[in-house]
Design a protein around this motif. Sequence first.
Motif, PDB file in Angstrom:
ATOM      1  N   ALA B 149     -25.564  46.784  -8.255  1.00  0.00           N
ATOM      2  CA  ALA B 149     -25.405  48.033  -7.504  1.00  0.00           C
ATOM      3  C   ALA B 149     -24.132  48.745  -7.933  1.00  0.00           C
ATOM      4  N   PRO B 150     -24.008  49.094  -9.221  1.00  0.00           N
ATOM      5  CA  PRO B 150     -22.768  49.717  -9.687  1.00  0.00           C
ATOM      6  C   PRO B 150     -22.586  51.115  -9.113  1.00  0.00           C
ATOM      7  N   GLU B 151     -23.679  51.760  -8.767  1.00  0.00           N
ATOM      8  CA  GLU B 151     -23.580  53.139  -8.284  1.00  0.00           C
ATOM      9  C   GLU B 151     -23.570  53.206  -6.760  1.00  0.00           C
ATOM     10  N   ASN B 152     -24.498  52.452  -6.138  1.00  0.00           N
ATOM     11  CA  ASN B 152     -24.680  52.613  -4.695  1.00  0.00           C
ATOM     12  C   ASN B 152     -23.788  51.731  -3.838  1.00  0.00           C
ATOM     13  N   HIS B 153     -23.248  50.681  -4.419  1.00  0.00           N
ATOM     14  CA  HIS B 153     -22.333  49.773  -3.697  1.00  0.00           C
ATOM     15  C   HIS B 153     -22.965  49.201  -2.433  1.00  0.00           C
ATOM     16  N   ASP B 154     -24.286  48.998  -2.441  1.00  0.00           N
ATOM     17  CA  ASP B 154     -24.926  48.529  -1.214  1.00  0.00           C
ATOM     18  C   ASP B 154     -25.310  47.054  -1.268  1.00  0.00           C
ATOM     19  N   VAL B 155     -24.892  46.367  -2.319  1.00  0.00           N
ATOM     20  CA  VAL B 155     -25.053  44.912  -2.336  1.00  0.00           C
ATOM     21  C   VAL B 155     -23.665  44.319  -2.114  1.00  0.00           C
ATOM     22  N   LEU B 156     -23.442  43.841  -0.902  1.00  0.00           N
ATOM     23  CA  LEU B 156     -22.113  43.330  -0.568  1.00  0.00           C
ATOM     24  C   LEU B 156     -21.968  41.895  -1.036  1.00  0.00           C
ATOM     25  N   LEU B 157     -20.795  41.560  -1.523  1.00  0.00           N
ATOM     26  CA  LEU B 157     -20.495  40.171  -1.854  1.00  0.00           C
ATOM     27  C   LEU B 157     -19.373  39.724  -0.920  1.00  0.00           C
ATOM     28  N   VAL B 158     -19.691  38.789  -0.064  1.00  0.00           N
ATOM     29  CA  VAL B 158     -18.713  38.391   0.951  1.00  0.00           C
ATOM     30  C   VAL B 158     -18.517  36.887   0.907  1.00  0.00           C
ATOM     31  N   PRO B 159     -17.320  36.423   1.286  1.00  0.00           N
ATOM     32  CA  PRO B 159     -17.103  34.971   1.330  1.00  0.00           C
ATOM     33  C   PRO B 159     -17.787  34.363   2.554  1.00  0.00           C
ATOM     34  N   TYR B 160     -17.835  33.043   2.588  1.00  0.00           N
ATOM     35  CA  TYR B 160     -18.368  32.351   3.768  1.00  0.00           C
ATOM     36  C   TYR B 160     -17.538  32.728   4.993  1.00  0.00           C
ATOM     37  N   PRO B 161     -18.161  32.790   6.165  1.00  0.00           N
ATOM     38  CA  PRO B 161     -17.390  33.204   7.345  1.00  0.00           C
ATOM     39  C   PRO B 161     -16.359  32.160   7.763  1.00  0.00           C
ATOM     40  N   ALA B 162     -15.247  32.666   8.290  1.00  0.00           N
ATOM     41  CA  ALA B 162     -14.219  31.788   8.865  1.00  0.00           C
ATOM     42  C   ALA B 162     -14.681  31.396  10.266  1.00  0.00           C
ATOM     43  N   PRO B 163     -14.070  30.352  10.862  1.00  0.00           N
ATOM     44  CA  PRO B 163     -14.476  30.000  12.233  1.00  0.00           C
ATOM     45  C   PRO B 163     -14.289  31.179  13.176  1.00  0.00           C
ATOM     46  N   LEU B 164     -15.178  31.272  14.146  1.00  0.00           N
ATOM     47  CA  LEU B 164     -15.144  32.394  15.081  1.00  0.00           C
ATOM     48  C   LEU B 164     -13.842  32.413  15.870  1.00  0.00           C
ATOM     49  N   ARG B 165     -13.442  31.226  16.335  1.00  0.00           N
ATOM     50  CA  ARG B 165     -12.174  31.086  17.058  1.00  0.00           C
ATOM     51  C   ARG B 165     -11.587  29.759  16.642  1.00  0.00           C
ATOM     52  N   TYR B 166     -10.320  29.548  16.972  1.00  0.00           N
ATOM     53  CA  TYR B 166      -9.699  28.296  16.551  1.00  0.00           C
ATOM     54  C   TYR B 166     -10.321  27.084  17.230  1.00  0.00           C
ATOM     55  N   ASP B 167     -10.964  27.292  18.377  1.00  0.00           N
ATOM     56  CA  ASP B 167     -11.509  26.145  19.106  1.00  0.00           C
ATOM     57  C   ASP B 167     -13.025  26.036  18.959  1.00  0.00           C
ATOM     58  N   VAL B 168     -13.594  26.756  18.020  1.00  0.00           N
ATOM     59  CA  VAL B 168     -15.046  26.716  17.838  1.00  0.00           C
ATOM     60  C   VAL B 168     -15.352  26.127  16.475  1.00  0.00           C
ATOM     61  N   ARG B 169     -16.315  25.228  16.440  1.00  0.00           N
ATOM     62  CA  ARG B 169     -16.652  24.608  15.167  1.00  0.00           C
ATOM     63  C   ARG B 169     -17.446  25.597  14.315  1.00  0.00           C
ATOM     64  N   ASN B 170     -17.167  25.574  13.027  1.00  0.00           N
ATOM     65  CA  ASN B 170     -17.816  26.493  12.106  1.00  0.00           C
ATOM     66  C   ASN B 170     -19.033  25.813  11.484  1.00  0.00           C
ATOM     67  N   TYR B 171     -20.215  26.249  11.916  1.00  0.00           N
ATOM     68  CA  TYR B 171     -21.429  25.653  11.373  1.00  0.00           C
ATOM     69  C   TYR B 171     -21.891  26.365  10.105  1.00  0.00           C
ATOM     70  N   PHE B 172     -21.179  27.423   9.708  1.00  0.00           N
ATOM     71  CA  PHE B 172     -21.626  28.222   8.562  1.00  0.00           C
ATOM     72  C   PHE B 172     -20.597  28.175   7.445  1.00  0.00           C
ATOM     73  N   MET B 173     -19.830  27.088   7.450  1.00  0.00           N
ATOM     74  CA  MET B 173     -18.754  26.926   6.502  1.00  0.00           C
ATOM     75  C   MET B 173     -19.320  26.641   5.113  1.00  0.00           C
ATOM     76  N   GLY B 174     -18.588  27.060   4.087  1.00  0.00           N
ATOM     77  CA  GLY B 174     -18.989  26.758   2.728  1.00  0.00           C
ATOM     78  C   GLY B 174     -17.779  26.575   1.868  1.00  0.00           C
ATOM     79  N   PRO B 175     -17.964  26.356   0.574  1.00  0.00           N
ATOM     80  CA  PRO B 175     -16.798  26.235  -0.310  1.00  0.00           C
ATOM     81  C   PRO B 175     -15.980  27.518  -0.283  1.00  0.00           C
ATOM     82  N   PRO B 176     -14.641  27.413  -0.430  1.00  0.00           N
ATOM     83  CA  PRO B 176     -13.790  28.598  -0.293  1.00  0.00           C
ATOM     84  C   PRO B 176     -14.087  29.673  -1.332  1.00  0.00           C
ATOM     85  N   ASP B 177     -14.623  29.251  -2.496  1.00  0.00           N
ATOM     86  CA  ASP B 177     -14.908  30.261  -3.511  1.00  0.00           C
ATOM     87  C   ASP B 177     -16.374  30.685  -3.485  1.00  0.00           C
ATOM     88  N   GLY B 178     -17.117  30.228  -2.466  1.00  0.00           N
ATOM     89  CA  GLY B 178     -18.523  30.601  -2.378  1.00  0.00           C
ATOM     90  C   GLY B 178     -18.677  32.083  -2.036  1.00  0.00           C
TER      91      GLY B 178
END
Lengths: 286, 470
Positions: B149-178
């Motif tokens: 998507a060089p023109e439209n910029h509508d394909v986002l590349l985002v890292p794995y999500p961080a934990p929602l809060r410090y006291d909530v377990r992250n079930y969607f964690m992945g490698p830091p460079d994922g």
Amino acid sequence: MRFSHSLLSCLLVSVAQAASAWSFEDATLAVQSKGAGVGAGTKEKLSPSSPLSKLVSLGGSDTLKVLLTATEDQKAKRPHQAFLTLSDPTTGVEESFVFMVKDNGKGKVELTHKDLPIQFLTASKPIPASIVIGSFGSSQPYKNQVFELTIARDPNVPLAAPEKAERYAAAEEIHHIFKADPKSPPKIITLVFSGAVVAALPILLGVWATLGANANHLGKALGKAPMSHALFFGSIAAMEGIFFMYYTSWNLFQTLPAAALVGVVAFLSGSRALSEVQQRRLDGLR
Amino acid sequence: MLWLFSFLLLALLGAVQALSSSGSRLLVVLEELSEKDKYSQFLGDLEARGFHVRVESPKSEGVALFKHGERAYDHVLLLPGKSKGLGPALSPGNILEFMKKEGNILVTLSPDHATPTSIVSTLLELGIHLPADRNSLVIDHFNYDSASAPENHDVLLVPYPAPLRYDVRNYFMGPPDGVIAVPRAVGQTLGNDSPLLAPILRAPKTAYSYNPKDEADAVEDPFATGEQLNLVSALQAHNSARLVVLGSAEMLQNKWFGAKAELAGKPVTTANRDFVMKVSGWTFKEVGVLKVGNLQHYLDEGDVKKVINTSAFAAPEDNPTIYRIKSDVTFNVEISEWRGDHYGPFMIPQRDALQLEFSMLSPFHRIGLYPEARTHNSTIYSAHFKTPDQHGIFNFRVNYRRPFLTNVDEKRQVTVRHFAHDEWPRSFQISGAWPWISGIWVTVAGWLAFLAVWLYSAPTDKKVAVKKTQ
């Protein structure tokens, strides 16, 4: 060959990046108070490369106005995205304000306290403000912090803070006590006063002794009415014993019959014993 | 013969047990059955995880969510289609009824196909807002795939999500460079009032939502910007039924599983396969499922102390119904977490707390429960406390609700009575009473002594002498 090829591509990329990048120019920031004339209030120039060194203060009746001209390769152009983004680093709250950009790239955004979320109004630290300019195509977008905003709020004007929304999390611990247990005074004080109370008995007996109290007629009394005197004095002592038992272990139904029995004995033996005492008085022996 | 057959059937059923804790029947609603091939890898992964996948068109009969008043499926995956409505089988009422019966739903959106009104209104009821323009999508000029998507910029590349809060377990964690590719996503915003909602994946700070059909050259009034936009959001109802909105249905397609993309000039491989497995796994209750086992409370006074019952769930609860005020009580609760094919010990996240409330109308005590023992498939959490100094009808309550974990709400009612007349501390145990008690016994002794003197004292000379001086 390969080396030169990669070098070439490298150069191409850097050229391409250098060639097209978004930025802005002629940017000014003005804070105007309501009612103040045109030209009053602070006015600062913003630079795309370095943030403003001074803090920008926004009062309750002030309007913050940012004017800029968006550029692509130093040429004024209208970008698709031109935001002024405020983000509070402590709460993580972020809010973007959209520049109204004309075809010639000139953009304007205005801010007052009313536009800001409550987290910004109550923030203790300055809020970094960045400008984001970007658009479609291969031009590099621009994002940099340009100034820091402090919110000057009149402390006398109450803030209509919305009620904190419920989130599932651990709550505060509660240890509620209606009425604390009664406390005893320090033991040493108790012991001193108990000692004083107990010491009163020997003192009393001692004073009686100095006044001549004695039990010399015990033999005479027992000689005249042995049964009555033994039973009478014994029953009175036993009554005290019954009180002691009631205090330590007995219940009322054990206590009452025993007390009745001892009471009858005391009544019957007492009349005889007291007659003997009366006899001694009449004899002038008391 | 019949028993042999049923035995065989049971053995067969056991062999194909799903990883999900709540059942394996999965309905995939897809309008164009020819599009099934695009999702073949994802559907294959689901089947490998033990789901019985049934792909149906929304118009077909097999899409009925209920049969004889009960759920016909355990989970539903809604893929976008061309038509504007989803048909009577998937009306908002039916979708909510399905969730009321603890069915889980994964809704996928796409800006290419207008989201059906029934879905939009259902999500709105739940507090998940979609942009008013049905064709809006999320773009970001900073984190896009410059290969596709060089023109439209509508394909986002985002890292794995961080934990929602410090006291909530992250079930969607992945490698830091994922890197996760989110192509052409419909952004959602979440209402602030509902604690049932939680974002799974947020848009990057510089992203915004816009309508490509809009003629304007510049965005003037975006639906939402930055991290207020959610690409994937979750709702867990009070009965722990789960609904996840996946902003981009394309994320599930084969072409984005391990696709070669380019982020700011650097080639990356998308980790979509792993991420959508985590998202679908959470939605279909493969993770984050808690279960309460044995629950015990008893008087903890004197020498008679009960040993913690370390047997499994079936152990009977041996709980008194009445306690006295100000007495020491121990409370144990056994909590397990689903581990794919069995329940294992549940450990609370590091900075979270499992709490016990002892309440009459409002809690009098709210204290932490701490792990005290662990069995093969549960952790036993305990609390020791003194009952309050107020009699009444109380509840032991463990109300553990956290984002991404199924709700635990257990209550046991007990009576708390006041002191009986013979349970008060004796006066000699109260040190402050000692002067008064000694006073009584000194009086008793003095009375007996006085009696003896009065009865048996002989007159003395002194007394006479005193009389004479008078």
